[in-house]
Motif scaffolding. Structure first.
Motif, PDB file in Angstrom:
ATOM      1  N   VAL A   1       0.835  -1.205   0.000  1.00  0.00           N
ATOM      2  CA  VAL A   1       0.000   0.000   0.000  1.00  0.00           C
ATOM      3  C   VAL A   1       0.871   1.256   0.000  1.00  0.00           C
ATOM      4  CG1 VAL A   1      -1.592   1.385   1.397  1.00  0.00           C
ATOM      5  CG2 VAL A   1      -2.024  -1.060   1.054  1.00  0.00           C
ATOM      6  N   VAL A   2       1.861   1.264   0.920  1.00  0.00           N
ATOM      7  CA  VAL A   2       2.720   2.453   1.022  1.00  0.00           C
ATOM      8  C   VAL A   2       3.464   2.684  -0.290  1.00  0.00           C
ATOM      9  CG1 VAL A   2       4.713   3.457   2.199  1.00  0.00           C
ATOM     10  CG2 VAL A   2       2.950   2.273   3.526  1.00  0.00           C
TER      11      VAL A   2
ATOM     12  N   VAL B   1       1.106   4.096  -3.004  1.00  0.00           N
ATOM     13  CA  VAL B   1       0.727   5.495  -2.799  1.00  0.00           C
ATOM     14  C   VAL B   1       1.929   6.412  -3.027  1.00  0.00           C
ATOM     15  CG1 VAL B   1      -0.086   7.196  -1.118  1.00  0.00           C
ATOM     16  CG2 VAL B   1      -1.136   4.907  -1.221  1.00  0.00           C
ATOM     17  N   PHE B   2       3.070   5.977  -2.510  1.00  0.00           N
ATOM     18  CA  PHE B   2       4.261   6.821  -2.532  1.00  0.00           C
ATOM     19  C   PHE B   2       4.865   6.889  -3.935  1.00  0.00           C
ATOM     20  CE2 PHE B   2       9.030   6.477  -1.538  1.00  0.00           C
ATOM     21  CZ  PHE B   2       9.239   7.826  -1.770  1.00  0.00           C
ATOM     22  N   LEU B   3       5.081   5.743  -4.574  1.00  0.00           N
ATOM     23  CA  LEU B   3       5.812   5.727  -5.838  1.00  0.00           C
ATOM     24  C   LEU B   3       4.914   5.805  -7.060  1.00  0.00           C
ATOM     25  CD1 LEU B   3       8.618   3.170  -4.955  1.00  0.00           C
ATOM     26  CD2 LEU B   3       8.802   5.662  -5.147  1.00  0.00           C
TER      27      LEU B   3
ATOM     28  N   GLY C   1      -4.492   6.764  -5.500  1.00  0.00           N
ATOM     29  CA  GLY C   1      -5.326   7.360  -4.470  1.00  0.00           C
ATOM     30  C   GLY C   1      -5.856   6.324  -3.495  1.00  0.00           C
TER      31      GLY C   1
END
Lengths: 597, 576
Positions: free
Chosen positions: A41-42, A45-47, A51
């Motif tokens: 998930v991280v 969202v980060f790379l 949304g």
């Protein structure tokens, strides 16, 4: 840290223990899954800049896993407790049965307190061994292996760091543990000593006051506490190193893993998602090992308690000991003989007229110790009153112990109406005896219950008349609640003489043909003594009576007086006869009269 | 609440060390948070493939936190144990200071060793006061403030989530579990006490249980109680396991909430994605501060109840308040009781009822009677342990109320049935009577008490340890030690309070000589219920329910054919 007898106990609840381990493994697997979803998930969202909607599914998965983990956690603790509590219940039952079977000789004196602690608190401390330590021992090896299974395929370098540092934790735990724990254990014992000092001062406060020293003690307590603190801390300084090492290994390797992964990420040889996943696995890898370290103490105190518990359980019972002495070849024959004999002799032994005889009886409580009885030959006729006198340690009480079958003779025969006493069951035989020990025990409960104890089927009228016979009725009625007055801890405390009379009332109520009285050593005040003697006169009527006398004034009118010394009967006769001989008895009486020069 | 105030008052002097311990404890947890957060940050930064040099600060941070946690943990343990021991010592001293003036009057109900041990245990349990009761909530609060402020620098809503979860996990869950388990816990305490009593009963009374064939009844009873205990424990474990599972779950949920909020913020462009993992992991780690909180109510309750008991003891009014007046110098060593009335409490029966007697200097008076006749009350009054209600007690021509209690005690030597031997060397036990005594005096006293030869036979002589931890003395040796103490103190008044009690006749005979030697030249009061040797007394009082019913010399009393005669006849064995 692995006790065979304890593990054997664990077998009876292997299902529950297995379930605990399975749930523990499940928790670890769920943690891995959570870490995997979390890192994905991280990363997304980060790379990838997605949304909330895109990762909502994974987030819900995480939430579900969190809930499931909590449920597993709950159930595994319950399972572990259930397993431990089964073992505790069964061990406590066996321990109590065994102690009672070992008899009052084993449980006497200073040992009693220690036994109570073992039965109550010792067993209790097994809880943590079974619920925390034992399952954790399995989990601490299993879970890190599972985690390694996830780590290695992703990054063998991190896996290697884990693999090399992980085992160091238990190794350090054992190494430092062995060195420092011993010292810190010693120090905790010193803490016991510290409180013993405080207790000593409290107990001696009156004495201190009389000598005008009580105020000084403030400084003494301060000083002792302070020096204790200093010496303890100097030891703990080392003992805490073990904690430092455990902590250090786990955190520094996490840091090393993080830096290694970081550098690989820079080089682009590892994906961010995998890197984060590996980082999240690090605590999961070390936690079971650290928990094992934390539960080490619990395991240790459980083991200590266990070694004492099994030591007691392994003590052979009296009849077993005797059986060992017998020749194996004869054993089968003997048993058949015994059975036969038992059937034949029961009526004979349990007749109402008794003829008890001791034939060359020797008794040593422990092999190698000087014998308590040294060739006793004695016959007791029905209806006779016999008094045993002699210096303390002469063997008076041992004779009563033999008659009560709290102990079996080492050699020699104890016969009742010509049959071996050991041929009938101890329980059956004791039904024939009313016994008043030296310091009668009053049980928690009412006075009525304490007397009824001798014959639970008796009515309250019987109790009252027994108490009247024992000169106890009058003082009982003076108590606020009469026969319903509560005794024991927190209840009314009776004086030694009053307790003695309650015990006599018990003997009255039992109304057994054989009466054994171990007289109280001069603890009675004069008034009680007077009443006790009055009661005794009534009690010995029509009964075969054996009085172990510690005070001579109560026995000089006994029909037959046996004078014991060094485990042998040295004089025998009535008061007048013995006085004429001017032997040991004469000497005892002269001393006892205590008339001063 | 009062007891908590008392405890807080006691630990306040150590506030500097306490603060240090709290800070170190907070730093330990902060290091953990720091390690996980900087690691996650490092990974996120690295994923953007910057030059390695840019990462150096972060890498140093990771390594620093990796090292610092262990160091802080070590220091924290050291300092907090130091504080704990200091607090314990303080409590011990303050409690003793409070108790000392009250003894033995207020301690009467605590005679039994069991109850005294409970007092000691009540003091000992306070070692958990700082480590398990005071420190965890404060540390949790400090961590919440610190990490909450850190989160607020990104978005205040992060801090709100953290605070809410901390509140629920730190206060809500422990509180609910405590409410649910209160009844069960109390029942469990009762049941455990019952189990203890039953086990003790069957072991102490095993002779009787076996002799009266009640073994199975008692074993079954223990089994039933054991099962009841187990059932209660099961309920407790269900609740405590639920509490720890819920706390763990909350830690994860707070991480989840932070993550969700973080994602929303990243989406809105208000938060850089680099920080996402760091914030979530840091939050999870911060919950380490909360796990010890689950047990705080339990320990708090234990400590409070124990402190209540202690405080209740030392808050009692002293039985006799010390006057500051100068004590008069007694004109002679005489004691006079004039119509003294005394009882232990306003509701109690009279322990002494209009008691009058006189012991002139070097006179000898014996008081005999059944237990409960009031004999020991006389000693308690003389030593100033209690105050009488009516009448007058004179010592050396002045009322004893004119003296300070200690002054009177200085004149009195007592040998009682319960001579307390301290867990110390024989020398220390003797020096109690006269700390400044030199070796010669000591040995002389021991020789006179016929203790010296025995002491010489020990390998360490006068430095041998006696009492509970050391050598056990026989009844006779104990009394000899007590006699040697009185000799050393060289008090002009001697009280023998059932001094021969509990000795067997042979020991008693042996020690009689030394006792009589002790009486020489001293004003003596003998309290006994053994009638041997009383013919040496100037006067014998026969006491019954606080009243003198017969008095006179031995031979006069024998002639009177009253109670004394009856008792005498019972004790004497005809020689032929």
């Amino acid at each position: 840290m692995f006790d065979k007898s304890l593990v054997r106990e664990g077998r009876s609840v292997w299902g529950l223990l297995l379930l605990t381990v399975v749930l523990g493994t499940g928790i670890a697997l769920l943690a891995v899954a959570q870490a995997w979803f979390f890192s994905r998930v991280v990363a997304m969202v980060f790379l990838e800049g997605v949304g909330l909607k895109a990762v909502w599914g994974s987030l819900l998965m995480i939430l579900g896993i969190i809930g499931l983990r909590a449920a597993f956690q709950w159930f595994s603790e319950i399972c572990a407790h259930e397993a431990a509590s089964h073992i505790r219940v069964s061990l406590r039952r066996r321990l109590m049965n065994h102690i009672v079977a070992l008899g009052p000789l084993y449980a006497r004196g200073e040992r009693t307190g220690e036994l109570i602690t073992t039965v109550v608190d010792g067993i209790e401390s097994l809880e943590d061994y079974f619920s925390k330590y034992l399952p954790q021992l399995v989990l601490a090896t299993g879970i890190p292996l599972i985690i390694l299974g996830f780590v290695f395929p992703l990054d063998w370098k991190s896996g290697l760091i884990f693999l090399l540092t992980g085992p160091l934790i238990p190794i350090f735990m054992i190494l430092i543990g062995k060195l420092a724990e011993k010292k810190s254990l010693q120090q905790w014992q010193n803490l016991g000593w510290m409180s013993a000092h405080f207790l000593d001062v409290l107990q001696g406060l009156t004495t201190l006051k009389v000598f005008g020293r009580s105020k000084d003690q403030i400084r003494v307590i301060e000083r002792v506490s302070d020096s204790f603190r200093k010496s303890t801390l100097s030891v703990l300084r080392i003992a805490f190193l073990s904690a430092l090492m455990l902590e250090f290994l786990a955190t520094i390797s996490t840091a090393v893993v993080a830096v290694t992964i970081g550098l690989r990420l820079v080089n682009g040889t590892l994906s961010y998602s995998s890197g984060l996943f590996l980082l999240l696995l690090a605590p999961e890898f070390y936690t079971p090992l650290r928990t094992l370290g934390l539960n080490f103490h619990a395991g240790l105190s459980g083991l200590n308690a266990a070694s004492r518990i099994f030591e007691i359980l392994d003590l052979p019972l009296m009849y077993e000991k005797n059986r060992d002495d017998q020749n194996l070849r004869n054993q089968i024959h003997h048993q058949q003989d015994n059975n036969d004999f038992l059937g034949r002799s029961k009526d004979q032994v349990l007749a109402s007229n008794y003829q008890i005889s001791f034939q060359d009886i020797h008794l040593a409580y422990q092999t190698g110790e000087s014998p308590a009885l040294n060739g006793i030959n004695l016959s007791i006729n029905s209806g006779e009153t016999i008094a045993l006198v002699g210096p303390s340690g002469a063997g008076k009480t041992s004779i009563a112990q033999l008659l009560l079958r709290f102990v079996e003779p080492t050699t020699g025969k104890l016969l009742v109406n010509g049959a071996l006493l050991s041929s009938i069951s101890a329980e059956k035989w004791r039904e024939q005896i009313a016994y008043v020990p030296q310091n009668p025990h009053l049980f928690a409960g009412s006075i009525a219950e304490n007397i009824l104890f001798a014959r639970p089927s008796a009515t309250l009228e019987d109790v009252v008349s027994a108490a009247q016979e024992a000169s106890a009725h009058e003082f009982i009625m003076k108590l606020p609640n009469g026969y319903q007055t509560n005794l024991g801890e927190g209840g009314t405390r009776l004086s030694g003489g009053q307790a003695q009379r309650i015990a006599l009332a018990r003997a009255m109520l039992k109304d057994a043909p054989l009466f054994i009285l171990d007289e109280a050593t001069s603890n009675l005040d004069l008034e009680s003594q007077y009443y006790v003697q009055e009661a005794l006169k009534r009690l010995v009527k029509g009964r075969t009576t054996l009085i172990i006398a510690h005070r001579l004034d109560t026995v000089y009118h006994a029909g037959r007086i046996l004078v014991l010394n060094h485990g042998q009967i040295v004089e025998e006769g009535n008061h007048e006869e013995l006085m004429r001989v001017q032997g040991l008895y004469y000497g005892l009486v002269k001393e006892y009269r205590g008339e001063l020069r | 609440m009062k007891s908590l105030k008392w405890l807080i008052h006691l630990i306040l002097p150590y506030w500097r060390r306490i603060l240090l311990a709290l800070i170190l404890s907070t730093l330990t947890i902060t290091s953990h948070i720091g390690l996980m957060a900087t690691s996650a940050y490092l990974l996120a930064r690295a994923a953007l493939h910057p030059p390695v040099l840019d990462l150096m600060v972060t890498i140093v941070g990771v390594r620093f936190f990796g090292l610092s946690r262990a160091v802080f943990r070590y220091l924290e343990r050291y300092v907090s144990h130091d504080v704990t021991f200091r607090i314990l010592s303080q409590i011990r001293v303050k409690f003793y200071q409070g108790l000392e003036p009250l003894a033995p009057a207020r301690l009467l109900n605590f005679r039994s060793a069991d109850l005294l041990s409970r007092i000691v245990a009540d003091v000992e349990i306070q070692q958990k006061l700082f480590l398990k009761v005071f420190a965890p909530p404060i540390v949790a609060l400090l961590v919440l403030c610190g990490y909450g402020a850190f989160l607020a620098s990104y978005d205040i809503r992060f801090s709100v989530i953290l605070s809410a979860c901390f509140l629920v996990a730190g206060l809500g869950i422990p509180w609910i579990i405590k409410l649910l388990s209160q009844g069960v816990g109390r029942q469990l305490v009762v049941l455990k006490a019952e189990l203890n009593t039953q086990v003790a009963d069957s072991l102490f009374g095993m002779s009787e249980i076996l002799a009266y064939g009640q073994a199975n009844v008692y074993l079954a009873r223990i089994r039933r109680t054991n099962e009841k205990v187990t059932n209660q424990q099961r309920q407790i474990v269900w609740l405590s396991a639920l509490s720890s599972a819920l706390t763990g779950m909350l830690a994860n949920i707070s991480m989840w909430l932070i993550l969700v909020l973080g994602i929303v913020l990243v989406e809105e462009g208000k938060l850089s994605g680099v920080n996402l993992g760091m914030l979530a992991l840091g939050t999870l780690s911060s919950f380490e501060a909360l796990f010890p909180l689950a047990l705080v109510p339990h320990h708090l309750e234990q400590n409070r109840v124990a402190a209540d008991r202690l405080l209740e003891l030392i808050q009692a009014e002293p039985e006799i308040k010390n006057q500051d007046t100068m004590s008069p110098k007694p004109r002679e060593m005489s004691i006079t009781f004039q119509e003294v009335n005394f009882r232990y409490g306003p509701e109690e029966l009279w322990a002494l009822n209009c008691l009058s007697f006189q012991i002139p200097e070097q006179g000898r008076v014996a008081i005999v009677g059944a237990s409960g006749a009031g004999k020991t009350s006389i000693v308690n009054l003389l030593l100033g342990f209690w105050d009488y209600e009516e009448g007058r007690i004179d010592f050396g021509g002045y009322s004893i109320q004119e003296y300070t209690q200690q002054k009177i005690r200085d004149y009195v030597g007592v040998v009682t049935q319960r001579t307390h031997i301290f867990n110390a060397t024989i020398r220390e036990n003797l020096l109690l009577a006269k700390p400044e005594a030199n070796d010669e005096e000591l040995i002389l006293a021991a020789k006179k008490a016929k203790l010296h030869d025995f002491v010489q036979s020990l390998s360490k002589g006068y430095d041998s340890y006696v009492g509970e931890g050391g050598l056990k003395l026989s009844g006779g040796q104990r009394q000899r030690l007590a006699i040697a103490r009185v000799l050393l103190k060289n008090a002009p008044i001697l009280i023998l309070d059932e001094a021969m009690e509990g000795l067997d006749p042979f020991n008693e005979r042996e020690i009689m000589g030394e006792v009589y030697q002790l009486m020489e030249g001293r004003t003596t009061l003998v309290i006994t219920h053994r009638l041997s040797g009383l013919e040496r007394m100037d006067e014998i009082l026969v006491l019954d329910q606080g009243q003198v019913i017969e008095r006179g010399k031995h031979h006069e009393l024998l002639r009177q054919k009253g109670l004394y005669r009856k008792l005498w006849d019972m004790q004497v064995i005809p020689l032929n």
